[in-house]
Motif scaffolding. Sequence first.
Motif, short mmCIF file in Angstrom:
data_model
loop_
_atom_site.label_atom_id
_atom_site.label_comp_id
_atom_site.label_asym_id
_atom_site.label_seq_id
_atom_site.Cartn_x
_atom_site.Cartn_y
_atom_site.Cartn_z
N HIS A 18 0.85 -1.28 0.17
CA HIS A 18 -0.03 0.17 -0.04
C HIS A 18 0.94 1.11 0.08
N GLY A 19 0.09 2.55 0.12
CA GLY A 19 0.76 3.69 0.04
C GLY A 19 0.88 4.22 1.29
N LEU A 20 1.46 5.57 1.30
CA LEU A 20 1.52 6.38 2.34
C LEU A 20 0.15 6.60 3.22
N PHE A 21 0.17 6.57 4.51
CA PHE A 21 -1.09 6.66 5.08
C PHE A 21 -2.08 5.56 5.13
N GLY A 22 -1.70 4.55 4.07
CA GLY A 22 -2.60 3.43 3.82
C GLY A 22 -2.34 2.13 4.86
N SER A 23 -2.99 1.01 4.38
CA SER A 23 -2.60 -0.12 5.02
C SER A 23 -3.08 -1.36 4.18
N SER A 24 -2.90 -2.69 4.64
CA SER A 24 -3.39 -3.79 3.35
C SER A 24 -4.75 -3.85 2.95
N ASP A 25 -5.76 -3.40 4.03
CA ASP A 25 -7.18 -3.42 3.71
C ASP A 25 -7.70 -2.38 2.34
N ASN A 26 -6.68 -1.43 2.04
CA ASN A 26 -7.00 -0.67 0.92
C ASN A 26 -7.18 -1.31 -0.36
N TRP A 27 -6.28 -2.52 -0.49
CA TRP A 27 -6.27 -3.52 -1.62
C TRP A 27 -6.97 -4.68 -1.72
N LEU A 28 -7.98 -4.63 -0.38
CA LEU A 28 -8.74 -5.85 -0.16
C LEU A 28 -9.49 -6.21 -1.33
#
Length: 255
Positions: A18-28
């Motif tokens: 993921h990108g800055l300020f993100g996490s894995s669930d952004n791509w879920l």
Amino acid sequence: MKLYYRELGEGTPLIILHGLFGSSDNWLSVGKVLAEAYKVYMLDQRNHGQSPHSEEHSYEAMAEDLKEFIETHGIEKPIVLGHSMGGKTAMTFAVKYPDLLDKLIVVDIAPRGYPVHHDVILEGLFSINLNALESRQEADQQLARFVPDLGTRQFLLKNLTRNSEGQFEWRINLKVINDTIQIIGKGMDKGLSKALPTLFIRGLKSHYIKDEDFDLIYQLFPGAQIESVANAGHWVHAEKPQEIIDIVRGFLGKS
């Protein structure tokens, strides 16, 4: 560093960063679809999501985190896909360890340097008084003074959680991210020394990969392909998930 991760599917390994300020669930959502044909690992990078915090936050450190993850889990020649900060991590890893991955996919980030441009976001996040905060709605109201776009605020406030005592706290290591924000924007001065199937994807409404960046991309990543997604900004995977899925599948099917 042992990173938190989500794992879906079976088959050829595909790691998503993921990108800055993100996490894995952004791509879920995208990851679930890609998991129909691949074994997908979605990682929380250091100082983000549920992964450990550290005083060091650099692409070299995050590339080493990725190497440790691959070795710890016995992953052979994965495809590595990274968005924004995750894309720079993926590029750094590919240049340093080209024999450890099969293909590289970089989403909406170029290997050039970027001026610091998250000042207002960071100021807004620091302005939220966590000790006095009573609700997420109150946090949103405070952040709105700095970040008027609702979608961006919702993305940022995913990092807000409650501890065991019920008090609000940040999942992200906000202080370290703020202290190292110039490092996050730095460019790359080295590229691949040998051929590696590489795809860059950009949103045409985003300013992160411009036409004038193409020469640098081809210089550092010889033979790279560049695909554009119409009517999409920096968060291409959130705005146009099916287009991203189709482009990734097409690249992996041909390469």
